[in-house]
Scaffold this active site. Sequence first.
Site, PDB file in Angstrom:
ATOM      1  N   ASP A  63       0.486  -1.643  -0.399  1.00 43.88           N
ATOM      2  CA  ASP A  63       0.433   0.100  -0.209  1.00 43.88           C
ATOM      3  C   ASP A  63       1.126   1.385   0.067  1.00 43.88           C
ATOM      4  O   ASP A  63       1.183   1.694   1.188  1.00 43.88           O
ATOM      5  CB  ASP A  63      -0.832  -0.388   1.236  1.00 43.88           C
ATOM      6  CG  ASP A  63      -1.525   1.131   1.560  1.00 43.88           C
ATOM      7  OD1 ASP A  63      -2.343   0.850   0.014  1.00 43.88           O
ATOM      8  OD2 ASP A  63      -2.358   1.497   2.175  1.00 43.88           O
ATOM      9  N   ASP A 392      -8.939  -0.184   1.252  1.00 41.19           N
ATOM     10  CA  ASP A 392      -9.019  -0.422  -0.531  1.00 41.19           C
ATOM     11  C   ASP A 392     -10.137  -0.450  -0.794  1.00 41.19           C
ATOM     12  O   ASP A 392     -10.371   0.266  -1.862  1.00 41.19           O
ATOM     13  CB  ASP A 392      -7.755  -0.538  -1.268  1.00 41.19           C
ATOM     14  CG  ASP A 392      -6.599  -0.331  -0.863  1.00 41.19           C
ATOM     15  OD1 ASP A 392      -6.465   0.562   0.100  1.00 41.19           O
ATOM     16  OD2 ASP A 392      -5.909  -0.627  -1.272  1.00 41.19           O
TER      17      ASP A 392
HETATM   18 MG    MG Z   1      -4.957  -0.166  -5.388  1.00 42.27          MG
END
Ligand code: MG
Length: 547
Positions: A63, A392
């Site tokens: 991330d 996400d």
């Molecule tokens: Mg993504």
Amino acid sequence: MPQQVQPIFILPEGTTKTSGRTAQKLNIEAAKLVADQVRTTLGPKGMDKMIVDSLGDITITNDGVTILQEMNIEHPTAKMIVEIAKTQEAEVGDGTTTAVILAGELLKNAEGLLEQNVHPTIVAKGFILAEAKSQEVLNKIAEDCSIKDKALLKNIAITAMTGKSAESHKDYLADLIVTAVTSVAEEHNSKLSVDLTNIKLEKKVGGGIHDTELVQGIVLDKERVHPGMPTQVKNAKIAILDCAIEVKDTETDAKIQITDPRQIQAFIDQEEKMIMDKVNKILASGANVVFCQKGIDDTAQYFLAKNGVYAARRVAKSDLEKLGKATGANIVTSLKELAAKDLGNAGFVEEIKFGDEQMTAVRDCKNPKAVTVLVRGGTEHVVAEIKRTLTDGIGDVRSALMSGKVVAGAGSVEIELAKHLRKYADSLEGKEQLAVIAFANAVEVVPRTLAESAGLDPIDKLAELKSAHDKGQRWAGIDVFTGKVRDAWKANVIEPLKIKTQAIKSASEVATMILRIDDVFAGGRNSGAGMPAPRGGMGGMPGMDMM
Ligand code: MG
Ligand code: ADP
């Protein structure tokens, strides 16, 4: 005779100044370095990073925003780029890597123009024009998405998970994400809104990723207060109290002189009666489960247990609010007011055990407006990364629902946008045209990076993609697994429009801001702003050479 002029110091001692091209070069260099740190994580073939902090704690993640935050970047310009990732995380929840590498690429291409003696303000102006055009184009080419289209929403969630450690369970987790987001979606003035605080993500190490569960209700990090209470209550009638089930301490200190032992007994009896009144109030309402923000007296616990009531105390205010949304209960601030109409409902309330820890699960609420995802996984690091990936996916599905617009990914939307931007550049005159072309080239960093990470020749792939788009194949993108060009929409690689519009907006804003800087004054501690400090002034990662 001209008078000798004394030098004047307007800045504190130790302040350093870098000017003009040097300042610009160093700032751009810092931004590019930040982008380079996350570049290889982009897309399904992206790799993960392991970050060890000064205490030895480990984070393993794909991330973008997490990597940059954990790295503890110190350089001021580099920090501005990290801010883009944070904004992206707050606004969308996904697309942080995209936003950062886009900013890096915009500045890299701007540098090329500066070297050809294009003035920075012209570049900035061109970027602003290109950004505005991008928003217009993106909105035009986007496709519609409705809450009824569950398959499309699921594909958005799957796209968010592709390439992350959650991928092995993407089918299951994507269903979970879609159910969670659509359950808490509310309609206001015919617009859907999703308040993320109504999706609680609770981590618990243990089991496997497949044990991750969507609870149609709330999971609390609380156990029942008394061992005599039931561990499970079916058809729960839930009272939510913002007041204590205790006898209040007197506000003033008073001494009572007791002359007869019977008076002590009377005193205790009186207290017990007051507690019993409170307990009876709860029983009279019909409640069989109580969640209390404050304390519950021992005697009250005993009597509640005796009457088969499940109770938890010192529940956080935020959890009480979520409980209210999930069960339909009103939060009651005084026991005197508690009535049957204030109670909420849940199919099932139970105490669940994880090792030595107990939690309370309020399950099977009808039409809950707040839900919980109980995130499970073998180790702490796995659970943390699964939680980030779920964030996400949840963010993406939420964005798609709220704006009602989505685009295809796999580099397709970026190639299409660049095509429109180049056409727009033709309509411009002067050097701004060059800046718009530089912007279009920068946008293509996404397909270029996707191709690179898949081991493909980026120049060949981009040429192939562009020719497909010139033929009108709007969603032609890269199949990173076969290396071929294919229709990303048909391949179900779908992302919310907002990922792209937000990334372009913040990347271009920061790039133009950095371009306008021609002097850097750095004072105080050795911040290394634009200064040729050792290792580019980027601190925080011992032993990591960044220049
Ligand atoms: Mg993504
Ligand atoms: P970010 O932090 O920017 O979201 P990701 O690592 O999640 O970074 O990668 C997102 C990129 O990966 C997007 O450009 C998206 O279109 C692309 N992508 C996702 N799934 C696929 C897929 N199956 N095939 C090709 N590209 C994909």
